[in-house]
Design a protein around this motif. Sequence first.
Motif, PDB file in Angstrom:
ATOM      1  N   MET A   1       0.550  -0.338   0.082  1.00 34.39           N
ATOM      2  CA  MET A   1      -0.184   0.060   0.122  1.00 34.39           C
ATOM      3  C   MET A   1       0.713   0.728  -0.020  1.00 34.39           C
ATOM      4  O   MET A   1       1.575   1.040   1.576  1.00 34.39           O
ATOM      5  N   ALA A   2       0.887   1.773  -0.804  1.00 34.32           N
ATOM      6  CA  ALA A   2       1.035   3.447  -1.090  1.00 34.32           C
ATOM      7  C   ALA A   2       0.976   4.202   0.020  1.00 34.32           C
ATOM      8  O   ALA A   2      -0.123   4.274   0.016  1.00 34.32           O
ATOM      9  N   LYS A   3       1.921   5.101   0.429  1.00 35.45           N
ATOM     10  CA  LYS A   3       1.499   6.123   1.603  1.00 35.45           C
ATOM     11  C   LYS A   3       1.418   7.105   0.601  1.00 35.45           C
ATOM     12  O   LYS A   3       2.173   7.704  -0.337  1.00 35.45           O
ATOM     13  N   GLU A   4       0.611   8.048   0.878  1.00 37.94           N
ATOM     14  CA  GLU A   4       0.544   9.173  -0.183  1.00 37.94           C
ATOM     15  C   GLU A   4       0.798  10.861   1.142  1.00 37.94           C
ATOM     16  O   GLU A   4       0.748  10.455   2.094  1.00 37.94           O
ATOM     17  N   ASN A   5       1.144  11.405   0.916  1.00 38.46           N
ATOM     18  CA  ASN A   5       2.514  12.464   1.136  1.00 38.46           C
ATOM     19  C   ASN A   5       1.368  13.844   1.056  1.00 38.46           C
ATOM     20  O   ASN A   5       1.221  14.117  -0.136  1.00 38.46           O
ATOM     21  N   THR A   6       1.661  14.590   2.285  1.00 37.88           N
ATOM     22  CA  THR A   6       0.898  16.228   1.591  1.00 37.88           C
ATOM     23  C   THR A   6       0.985  17.131   2.756  1.00 37.88           C
ATOM     24  O   THR A   6       1.516  17.412   3.970  1.00 37.88           O
ATOM     25  N   PHE A   7       1.111  18.412   1.926  1.00 37.82           N
ATOM     26  CA  PHE A   7       1.736  19.804   2.274  1.00 37.82           C
ATOM     27  C   PHE A   7       0.258  20.776   2.098  1.00 37.82           C
ATOM     28  O   PHE A   7      -0.162  20.459   1.418  1.00 37.82           O
ATOM     29  N   ASP A   8      -0.016  21.601   2.682  1.00 39.52           N
ATOM     30  CA  ASP A   8      -0.391  22.962   2.246  1.00 39.52           C
ATOM     31  C   ASP A   8       0.489  24.315   2.812  1.00 39.52           C
ATOM     32  O   ASP A   8       1.560  24.576   3.174  1.00 39.52           O
ATOM     33  N   ILE A   9      -0.068  25.184   1.278  1.00 35.66           N
ATOM     34  CA  ILE A   9       0.380  26.186   0.854  1.00 35.66           C
ATOM     35  C   ILE A   9      -0.336  27.322   1.488  1.00 35.66           C
ATOM     36  O   ILE A   9      -1.424  27.801   0.878  1.00 35.66           O
ATOM     37  N   VAL A  10       0.147  27.730   2.833  1.00 34.74           N
ATOM     38  CA  VAL A  10      -0.787  29.124   3.214  1.00 34.74           C
ATOM     39  C   VAL A  10       0.246  29.905   2.725  1.00 34.74           C
ATOM     40  O   VAL A  10       1.084  30.543   2.813  1.00 34.74           O
ATOM     41  N   SER A  11      -0.671  31.417   3.644  1.00 37.09           N
ATOM     42  CA  SER A  11      -0.387  32.573   3.999  1.00 37.09           C
ATOM     43  C   SER A  11      -0.786  33.501   5.217  1.00 37.09           C
ATOM     44  O   SER A  11      -1.736  33.544   5.507  1.00 37.09           O
ATOM     45  N   ARG A  12       0.142  33.055   6.434  1.00 38.09           N
ATOM     46  CA  ARG A  12      -0.798  33.652   7.502  1.00 38.09           C
ATOM     47  C   ARG A  12       0.093  34.669   8.594  1.00 38.09           C
ATOM     48  O   ARG A  12       1.469  35.146   7.986  1.00 38.09           O
ATOM     49  N   VAL A  13       0.224  35.762   9.448  1.00 34.99           N
ATOM     50  CA  VAL A  13       0.219  36.521   9.631  1.00 34.99           C
ATOM     51  C   VAL A  13       0.427  36.238  11.505  1.00 34.99           C
ATOM     52  O   VAL A  13      -0.989  35.962  11.269  1.00 34.99           O
ATOM     53  N   ASP A  14       1.677  35.805  11.935  1.00 34.81           N
ATOM     54  CA  ASP A  14       1.001  35.631  13.997  1.00 34.81           C
ATOM     55  C   ASP A  14       0.260  37.530  14.297  1.00 34.81           C
ATOM     56  O   ASP A  14       0.702  38.010  14.639  1.00 34.81           O
ATOM     57  N   MET A  15      -1.063  37.301  14.121  1.00 35.28           N
ATOM     58  CA  MET A  15      -1.675  38.864  14.808  1.00 35.28           C
ATOM     59  C   MET A  15      -1.298  38.921  16.292  1.00 35.28           C
ATOM     60  O   MET A  15      -0.794  40.203  16.659  1.00 35.28           O
ATOM     61  N   GLN A  16      -0.067  38.015  17.298  1.00 37.14           N
ATOM     62  CA  GLN A  16       0.276  38.289  18.507  1.00 37.14           C
ATOM     63  C   GLN A  16       1.595  39.424  18.113  1.00 37.14           C
ATOM     64  O   GLN A  16       1.690  39.750  19.098  1.00 37.14           O
TER      65      GLN A  16
END
Length: 165
Positions: A1-16
């Motif tokens: 069984m082949a494994k699936e790899n994922t990641f997300d591309i986001v644009s966030r600013v740490d408001m604190q």
Amino acid sequence: MAKENTFDIVSRVDMQEVRNAVDQSIRELRTRFDFKGSKSDIIFDGEEILLVGDDEFKLKNVIDILETKMVKREINLKALRYGKIEPGAKDTVRQKVSLVQGLDKDRAKVITKLVKDSKLKVQVSIQGDQVRISGKNRDDLQAIIQIIKDHDFDIPLQFVNYRTY
């Protein structure tokens, strides 16, 4: 069984961190000799920053102080969007600074096109204000990250949520 790899591309600013940078900037404004008796100020309402100066020169100094504190707090200056300089009350000038949060549809489409043009065996999906990349080969995902880093976007991008299923 082949494994699936994922990641997300986001644009966030740490408001604190933004809040901390604004607080430090206000403290410096209050103590600097060249701002004694000045009406210059920085107002942060949680979403936008309002900069106030006696004139455009003082406003430029306020911007410089704020940007210096932001850099020290590791906030990417690409996340700041400056509005136009407007006249304010009591012979002052003001400028609104908005913070970029999330990817808009146009940038997400550009990222999707970059990934598809790479001809690597990965899938791309736009999920709200982020883009998810998935594929079987981790090396392909690393190559996608490098392609996106090499392309100059005018917003800060982060690669988060790297997972293997």
